[in-house]
Design a protein around this motif. Structure first.
Motif, mmCIF file in Angstrom:
data_model
loop_
_atom_site.group_PDB
_atom_site.id
_atom_site.type_symbol
_atom_site.label_atom_id
_atom_site.label_comp_id
_atom_site.label_asym_id
_atom_site.label_seq_id
_atom_site.Cartn_x
_atom_site.Cartn_y
_atom_site.Cartn_z
ATOM 1 N N GLY A 113 0.818 -1.214 0.000
ATOM 2 C CA GLY A 113 0.000 0.000 0.000
ATOM 3 C C GLY A 113 0.849 1.260 0.000
ATOM 4 O O GLY A 113 0.525 2.247 -0.662
ATOM 5 N N ALA A 114 1.964 1.235 0.741
ATOM 6 C CA ALA A 114 2.861 2.391 0.791
ATOM 7 C C ALA A 114 3.424 2.692 -0.591
ATOM 8 O O ALA A 114 3.475 3.853 -1.017
ATOM 9 N N PHE A 115 3.825 1.648 -1.292
ATOM 10 C CA PHE A 115 4.352 1.860 -2.646
ATOM 11 C C PHE A 115 3.252 2.373 -3.571
ATOM 12 O O PHE A 115 3.443 3.358 -4.292
ATOM 13 N N SER A 167 2.514 5.909 -2.942
ATOM 14 C CA SER A 167 3.573 6.826 -3.362
ATOM 15 C C SER A 167 3.564 7.101 -4.864
ATOM 16 O O SER A 167 4.096 8.120 -5.305
ATOM 17 N N VAL A 168 2.980 6.211 -5.650
ATOM 18 C CA VAL A 168 2.950 6.405 -7.112
ATOM 19 C C VAL A 168 1.531 6.648 -7.632
ATOM 20 O O VAL A 168 1.333 6.779 -8.840
ATOM 21 N N GLY A 177 -0.840 1.831 4.685
ATOM 22 C CA GLY A 177 0.364 2.111 3.899
ATOM 23 C C GLY A 177 0.093 3.105 2.785
ATOM 24 O O GLY A 177 0.894 4.010 2.537
ATOM 25 N N PHE A 178 -1.058 2.946 2.117
ATOM 26 C CA PHE A 178 -1.435 3.836 1.016
ATOM 27 C C PHE A 178 -1.510 5.282 1.507
ATOM 28 O O PHE A 178 -0.997 6.187 0.850
ATOM 29 N N GLY A 211 4.539 5.554 2.716
ATOM 30 C CA GLY A 211 5.867 5.162 3.157
ATOM 31 C C GLY A 211 5.781 4.052 4.191
ATOM 32 O O GLY A 211 4.720 3.794 4.753
ATOM 33 N N PRO A 212 6.905 3.410 4.480
ATOM 34 C CA PRO A 212 6.913 2.238 5.354
ATOM 35 C C PRO A 212 6.750 2.525 6.840
ATOM 36 O O PRO A 212 6.527 1.609 7.625
ATOM 37 N N GLY A 213 6.830 3.770 7.259
ATOM 38 C CA GLY A 213 6.747 4.104 8.681
ATOM 39 C C GLY A 213 5.448 3.687 9.347
ATOM 40 O O GLY A 213 5.405 3.532 10.567
#
Length: 181
Positions: free
Chosen positions: A119-121, A124-125, A162-163, A167-169
């Motif tokens: 979700g983070a990735f 991010s895009v 994550g979305f 980021g992974p934090g």
């Protein structure tokens, strides 16, 4: 991930870990993979930690019945496992709970973390994909309850977490007190 947890020896990393990642495409379930096992019938993709390879099922049924965003999320999830490998999370997770009563819980947290990283990735895009928010909302509904990956509602929760963070934090499922079943 492959359906069976690895042994501690299988997760031991060399001192200098390569970040190189490869992809392998299969045309059907049950085919042999670089993991040394057959591709599971209930998976879209798996990550082989021994070869640092994402193995992806790509056949005519997948191409006609699955949205491209689902395929994108599947690869992103497996890439999340690669990140877990590179960061030492995979090794620590398995060595801490190998063959203990907590193994199932650790496995779910591990999978939910990979989903959060996915979700983070995607978050991010997302703007570059030029897709409506409704597409992401639909993506969160595509999962079902699985003992290895947790309840569908928790899978959606971590994907969305994550979305939103981009980021992974936001992805420490091992410290989470809830939403990990």
């Amino acid at each position: 991930m492959c359906n069976n947890p690895p042994t501690p020896a299988a997760t031991a990393r060399p001192a200098a870990t390569s970040t190189h990642l490869t992809f392998e495409r299969l045309r059907g379930c049950g085919a042999a993979t670089c993991c040394g096992s057959k591709f599971p019938k209930d998976a879209q993709a798996i990550y082989c930690w021994t070869t640092k390879t994402i193995v992806f099922l790509l056949d005519k049924d997948v191409l006609t019945g699955t949205s491209d965003l689902f395929l994108f999320e599947s690869v992103s999830h497996e890439y999340g496992h690669h990140v877990q490998w590179l960061s030492g999370i995979m090794e620590a997770s398995y060595l801490r709970t190998y063959r203990t009563p907590q193994q199932g819980d650790s496995w779910r947290r591990f999978e939910l973390q990979a989903n959060c990283l996915s979700g983070a990735f995607i978050g991010s895009v997302w703007r570059s994909l030029k897709r409506p928010q409704s597409d992401f909302a639909d993506l969160r509904l595509l999962r079902e309850d699985l003992s290895t990956h947790g309840k569908a509602s928790n899978y959606a929760y971590w994907l969305n977490r994550g979305f939103q963070a981009k980021g992974p934090g936001a992805c420490n499922t091992f410290a989470a007190k809830s939403r990990v079943s």
